[in-house]
Design a protein around this motif. Structure first.
Motif, PDB file in Angstrom:
ATOM      1  N   GLU A 166       0.831  -1.196   0.000  1.00 50.26           N
ATOM      2  CA  GLU A 166       0.000   0.000   0.000  1.00 50.26           C
ATOM      3  C   GLU A 166       0.872   1.254   0.000  1.00 50.26           C
ATOM      4  O   GLU A 166       2.045   1.222   0.386  1.00 50.26           O
ATOM      5  CB  GLU A 166      -0.922   0.023   1.220  1.00 50.26           C
ATOM      6  CG  GLU A 166      -1.953  -1.100   1.234  1.00 50.26           C
ATOM      7  CD  GLU A 166      -2.899  -1.004   2.424  1.00 50.26           C
ATOM      8  OE1 GLU A 166      -2.725  -0.058   3.245  1.00 50.26           O
ATOM      9  OE2 GLU A 166      -3.785  -1.857   2.560  1.00 50.26           O
ATOM     10  N   VAL A 167       0.286   2.361  -0.413  1.00 50.24           N
ATOM     11  CA  VAL A 167       0.979   3.646  -0.403  1.00 50.24           C
ATOM     12  C   VAL A 167       1.100   4.126   1.044  1.00 50.24           C
ATOM     13  O   VAL A 167       0.175   3.963   1.859  1.00 50.24           O
ATOM     14  CB  VAL A 167       0.216   4.688  -1.244  1.00 50.24           C
ATOM     15  CG1 VAL A 167       0.881   6.056  -1.153  1.00 50.24           C
ATOM     16  CG2 VAL A 167       0.137   4.229  -2.701  1.00 50.24           C
ATOM     17  N   ILE A 168       2.245   4.720   1.386  1.00 50.30           N
ATOM     18  CA  ILE A 168       2.479   5.210   2.747  1.00 50.30           C
ATOM     19  C   ILE A 168       1.703   6.516   2.949  1.00 50.30           C
ATOM     20  O   ILE A 168       1.878   7.482   2.206  1.00 50.30           O
ATOM     21  CB  ILE A 168       3.977   5.472   2.979  1.00 50.30           C
ATOM     22  CG1 ILE A 168       4.789   4.201   2.679  1.00 50.30           C
ATOM     23  CG2 ILE A 168       4.229   5.955   4.383  1.00 50.30           C
ATOM     24  CD1 ILE A 168       6.277   4.437   2.626  1.00 50.30           C
ATOM     25  N   ILE A 169       0.846   6.526   3.957  1.00 51.71           N
ATOM     26  CA  ILE A 169       0.060   7.721   4.276  1.00 51.71           C
ATOM     27  C   ILE A 169       0.048   7.930   5.779  1.00 51.71           C
ATOM     28  O   ILE A 169      -0.225   7.000   6.551  1.00 51.71           O
ATOM     29  CB  ILE A 169      -1.396   7.598   3.775  1.00 51.71           C
ATOM     30  CG1 ILE A 169      -1.432   7.507   2.251  1.00 51.71           C
ATOM     31  CG2 ILE A 169      -2.224   8.795   4.240  1.00 51.71           C
ATOM     32  CD1 ILE A 169      -2.840   7.367   1.689  1.00 51.71           C
ATOM     33  N   GLN A 170       0.376   9.145   6.200  1.00 54.48           N
ATOM     34  CA  GLN A 170       0.220   9.528   7.601  1.00 54.48           C
ATOM     35  C   GLN A 170      -0.998  10.451   7.678  1.00 54.48           C
ATOM     36  O   GLN A 170      -0.997  11.552   7.141  1.00 54.48           O
ATOM     37  CB  GLN A 170       1.455  10.264   8.127  1.00 54.48           C
ATOM     38  CG  GLN A 170       1.298  10.667   9.588  1.00 54.48           C
ATOM     39  CD  GLN A 170       2.391  11.619  10.043  1.00 54.48           C
ATOM     40  OE1 GLN A 170       2.978  12.303   9.224  1.00 54.48           O
ATOM     41  NE2 GLN A 170       2.649  11.646  11.338  1.00 54.48           N
ATOM     42  N   HIS A 171      -2.038   9.989   8.335  1.00 60.65           N
ATOM     43  CA  HIS A 171      -3.277  10.756   8.381  1.00 60.65           C
ATOM     44  C   HIS A 171      -3.149  11.969   9.288  1.00 60.65           C
ATOM     45  O   HIS A 171      -2.394  11.985  10.264  1.00 60.65           O
ATOM     46  CB  HIS A 171      -4.431   9.868   8.855  1.00 60.65           C
ATOM     47  CG  HIS A 171      -4.814   8.815   7.847  1.00 60.65           C
ATOM     48  ND1 HIS A 171      -5.487   9.100   6.695  1.00 60.65           N
ATOM     49  CD2 HIS A 171      -4.579   7.474   7.837  1.00 60.65           C
ATOM     50  CE1 HIS A 171      -5.683   7.983   5.997  1.00 60.65           C
ATOM     51  NE2 HIS A 171      -5.127   6.973   6.673  1.00 60.65           N
ATOM     52  N   ASN A 172      -3.911  12.971   8.964  1.00 57.70           N
ATOM     53  CA  ASN A 172      -3.941  14.211   9.724  1.00 57.70           C
ATOM     54  C   ASN A 172      -4.659  13.978  11.046  1.00 57.70           C
ATOM     55  O   ASN A 172      -5.783  13.442  11.072  1.00 57.70           O
ATOM     56  CB  ASN A 172      -4.670  15.295   8.912  1.00 57.70           C
ATOM     57  CG  ASN A 172      -4.503  16.670   9.501  1.00 57.70           C
ATOM     58  OD1 ASN A 172      -4.355  16.832  10.705  1.00 57.70           O
ATOM     59  ND2 ASN A 172      -4.533  17.677   8.650  1.00 57.70           N
TER      60      ASN A 172
END
Length: 519
Positions: free
Chosen positions: A137-143
């Motif tokens: 999966e794509v790396i995402i850091q949520h707000n």
């Protein structure tokens, strides 16, 4: 000439066919390819400035979409290669993942390598062990303030199916900002996958993209401004219609073109705002009208600077050169305007725009150099003839034109700074002032020309006349020849001066012919 005309028509035909399917806030994908970047593959699905949805309490139940801002996915389909599909197990329910990611520009560092401080966009086994992400999966850091953003929507291939259909989805936008849409996948075996379908982007008051919303109001006001200018010019034209010269008809044509241009752009934007798609016939007409008006405006300034109708009755040998420069400028401007007005929606490459800007800049510089060179010669002739009223008129025109050129240079510098300091369009809410300034500057210069060359009961102050006495206005006669003008202004003493002045006029005309041949 026939060959040039046919080439222009052919260019317009191909241009129209190339852009005929371009739509506005509807971004269409027609078998588009994914581009490799780092350890991922991605496709840019669109970029637009969006205003936050209005309060639900103000929304009418009869019009549920009114006041809402959203991005809607319609018939989005991903197609992988046959080889990729056959390599999978038919019994598996999930054999490939495509991720749709929507983010606001200020959250761009929360995607991929900006978060993990590596070159990876996709999660690696090492990062997965550290519980940063999930492999594949794509790396995402949520707000933390908004845990759902950046938004991730996952679509899976099943078994050996070549197609994966994205579920019809509508994403509500509740925060004003510049939004980016990307489709991404991390599986190398999906290389060669293509996307088709479309997305619809809507603002609270319509489908017009956020950066274009203020321009619709501007074009409406500009249409009224041209209408008022045209009305005053028409009244003046009718009042002194017996004394008008050829130059007045050219000024009238530029006013009419400017009024039509602004009205067409307002109609085009209003239709786009209400329907979400551009009426391409109107768009092509508006772009063409803009190119024609810009061309004729520059030609008007050039012929005025040459003294057409003031110190020379015709353009003589330079007519073909003026026509060639005008035709070249029209073609270059037409191409640039198409890319600017259609590319702002469909994400044309900035490199393409740069390649089209350079010829227009070069031609504009050619016009400016020719205009000021011609002005210098015209002022010199008027000074030699001691035509004081005409000389004063051209000095005012020269000073005004110099001010406008300095303003243009200053604004070009600001525009370059603006674009360089805002590569991600974070200042999209004020970007409308860039094109608006050029339209306002052109209108202001036209107003100056209208004031200086307004029809009047005394056309000899700017009109060319083959008669010697007419060529010398009353002020010049009294200052240079000592002639006394009677109360009626028609009886002149010392008529013996006519012969010598006539000889000077013939000499001047011969010099003009020789100068035209040299040009």
């Amino acid at each position: 000439m026939k060959r040039v005309t046919s080439d222009v028509l052919l260019l317009i035909f191909f241009t129209f066919n190339f852009f005929r399917n371009v739509s506005a806030s509807i971004h269409e994908y027609k078998d588009e390819q994914f581009i490799p970047k780092s350890n991922a593959f991605f496709f840019h699905g669109g970029t637009e400035g969006l205003y936050a949805s209005k309060s639900s309490s103000n929304v009418s139940p009869d019009k549920p979409l009114e006041g809402k801002t959203f991005i809607r996915f319609e018939d989005v389909v991903f197609l992988r290669t046959r080889e990729s599909a056959n390599a999978k197990n038919e019994m598996q329910s999930r054999t490939g993942l495509i991720e749709t990611i929507i983010l606001e520009v200020r959250d761009r560092e929360r995607i991929g390598d900006a978060f993990a401080k590596s070159n990876a966009l996709c999660c690696t086994p090492k990062l997965a062990q550290e519980k940063f992400c999930t492999v594949g999966e794509v790396i995402i850091q949520h707000n933390q303030d908004n845990p759902l953003w950046p938004l991730r929507i996952q679509t899976f291939f099943e078994g050996k199916n070549q197609e994966a259909n994205m579920l019809p989805t509508t994403v509500d936008i509740n925060s004003t900002g510049m939004y980016y849409l990307y489709y991404m996948f991390c599986d190398p075996e999906l290389k060669g996958t293509i996307i088709r379908g479309r997305t619809v982007w809507k603002n609270p008051d319509g489908y017009l993209p956020g950066r274009m919303v203020p321009l619709m109001t501007f074009y409406g006001l500009a249409s009224l401004a041209y209408l008022v200018l045209g009305l005053f010019w028409f009244l003046r034209f009718v009042q002194f219609w017996k004394d008008v010269i050829q130059l007045h008809y050219q000024i009238t044509a530029v006013i009419a073109l400017g009024m039509s241009e602004m009205a067409l752009w307002y109609y085009e934007y209003a239709n786009l705002n209400s329907t979400g798609s551009r009426p391409m016939v109107i768009t092509i007409w508006a772009v063409t009208m803009t190119a024609v008006k810009k061309t004729l405006s520059r030609v008007l300034l050039l012929v005025v600077s040459m003294g057409y109708g003031v110190v020379r009755p015709t353009l003589s040998g330079v007519t073909s050169k003026v026509f060639l420069l005008a035709l070249t400028y029209f073609i270059a401007t037409e191409a640039l305007e198409l890319v600017e007005h259609l590319g702002s929606i469909n994400d044309f490459s900035r490199k393409t725009r740069i390649y089209l800007v350079l010829p227009v800049v070069f031609l504009d510089a050619s016009f400016i150099l020719w205009i000021f060179s011609s002005l210098s010669k015209t002022l010199e002739k008027l000074q030699m003839r001691k035509s004081m009223a005409k000389l004063d008129l051209y000095r005012k025109f020269t000073n005004s034109l110099a001010i406008f050129v300095l303003l243009s240079i200053a604004w070009v510098g600001y525009e370059l700074y603006f674009n360089a300091s805002d590569p991600l369009s974070e200042l999209w809410r004020i970007s409308w002032i860039i094109p608006a300034f050029w339209s306002l500057l052109a209108f202001s210069l036209l107003v100056v020309v209208c004031i200086l060359w307004a029809p009047s009961s005394n056309p000899t102050r700017y009109a060319y006349s083959g008669e010697t006495v007419d060529d010398y206005d009353e002020e010049a006669i009294s200052l240079t020849t000592g002639v006394r003008v009677s109360d009626s202004g028609t009886k002149l003493e010392r008529k013996e001066k006519k012969a010598s002045v006539s000889t000077d006029l013939v000499t001047d005309q011969r010099e003009e012919l020789e100068e035209d041949k040299r040009e």
